[in-house]
Write a protein that holds these residues in place. Sequence first.
Motif, mmCIF file in Angstrom:
data_model
loop_
_atom_site.group_PDB
_atom_site.id
_atom_site.type_symbol
_atom_site.label_atom_id
_atom_site.label_comp_id
_atom_site.label_asym_id
_atom_site.label_seq_id
_atom_site.Cartn_x
_atom_site.Cartn_y
_atom_site.Cartn_z
ATOM 1 N N ARG A 228 -56.018 78.572 43.930
ATOM 2 C CA ARG A 228 -55.287 77.923 45.010
ATOM 3 C C ARG A 228 -55.794 78.428 46.353
ATOM 4 N N LEU A 229 -55.831 77.531 47.324
ATOM 5 C CA LEU A 229 -56.126 77.875 48.713
ATOM 6 C C LEU A 229 -54.876 77.627 49.540
ATOM 7 N N VAL A 230 -54.458 78.625 50.314
ATOM 8 C CA VAL A 230 -53.387 78.456 51.282
ATOM 9 C C VAL A 230 -54.035 78.508 52.662
ATOM 10 N N THR A 231 -53.913 77.434 53.414
ATOM 11 C CA THR A 231 -54.580 77.325 54.703
ATOM 12 C C THR A 231 -53.667 76.622 55.695
ATOM 13 N N ASP A 232 -54.146 76.452 56.930
ATOM 14 C CA ASP A 232 -53.418 75.662 57.918
ATOM 15 C C ASP A 232 -54.112 74.319 58.068
ATOM 16 N N ASP A 233 -53.470 73.393 58.735
ATOM 17 C CA ASP A 233 -54.017 72.047 58.900
ATOM 18 C C ASP A 233 -55.106 72.072 59.971
ATOM 19 N N PRO A 234 -56.339 71.721 59.631
ATOM 20 C CA PRO A 234 -57.402 71.715 60.639
ATOM 21 C C PRO A 234 -57.117 70.692 61.737
ATOM 22 N N PRO A 235 -57.579 70.940 62.956
ATOM 23 C CA PRO A 235 -57.440 69.942 64.015
ATOM 24 C C PRO A 235 -58.105 68.629 63.606
#
Length: 317
Positions: A228-235
């Motif tokens: 799993r990858l936990v990331t933020d929403d890219p611009p």
Amino acid sequence: MFAAERRQLILEMVRANGAVSLRELARVVQTSEVTVRRDVRALEAEGLLDRRHGGAVLPGGFTRESGFPQKSHLATAEKTAIADLAASLVEEGEAIVVGAGTTTQELARRLARVPGLTVVTNSLLVAQALAHANRVEVVMTGGTLRGSNYALVGSGAEQSLHGLRVSKAFLSGSGLTAERGLSTSNMLSASVDRALVQAAAEVVVLADHTKLGADTMFQTVPTELVTRLVTDDPPPHDDRAGAELQALADQGVQIAVAGSPGNQAGDQPPARGDRRRDVSLPSPRRGPAAALRSTPLGAEQPTGAERSARVADLRRR
């Protein structure tokens, strides 16, 4: 602010921190990311810095690693959101490993509230964040202290992990690509991270959008072992990060995006385990975590087009 003054400030920030995201640069110089991107291109043309996937780094940044003081000031809002979401993946009574890094340090601060937890770590900062958690047991590896990131590395750290088995490993790094997986700029850190992965049934990578598409010297976790990858929403304009998310999803990595509606600060937090916004894309996989990524019996496998639509829909939310 005139262009010359703005570019000088951008250059000073990059020199001080080693790497800075466009979002952070725009916030400090109080202008749009479009303007900052234009400034970064101009500075790159003069050979003063390099552009890197949604940010700027010093020339030669491919092999350079920033120290903890510099990293701690980068993408702070994104790291906080990622840590909040990652903490919801941890259940009471679990045994986990947590690697070194500023994002994992943020995660550790939230894990202090999970009762019955056992955390194995090679990070002094992670251990410090959990030091006063009465219901959390902290197990530290051996090894030699690496002062730049307050982590224990070397053969002592690796040997102390032999024979260990836990449910999840939470790791961060310097870059993440669908082709090579997670990577870092330091050989000793990479070696310990690989040992942490071998101890876990499931591997969770914590990486903000500035690390998506970045490729550094030493591979730590190949893509086929990332659960799993936990990331933020890219611009919206960050096409490279968006393409990397798509490629990771196509390879079966489950993607959880922090900061989605319902996960915003100030919202009433849902029950543990319900705060995830995942794109679960099961596919035949190799490695110790394969069973945890399998689709339940009778479930219909998504097509490639459906996978693409899921990721695109997730980014629009």
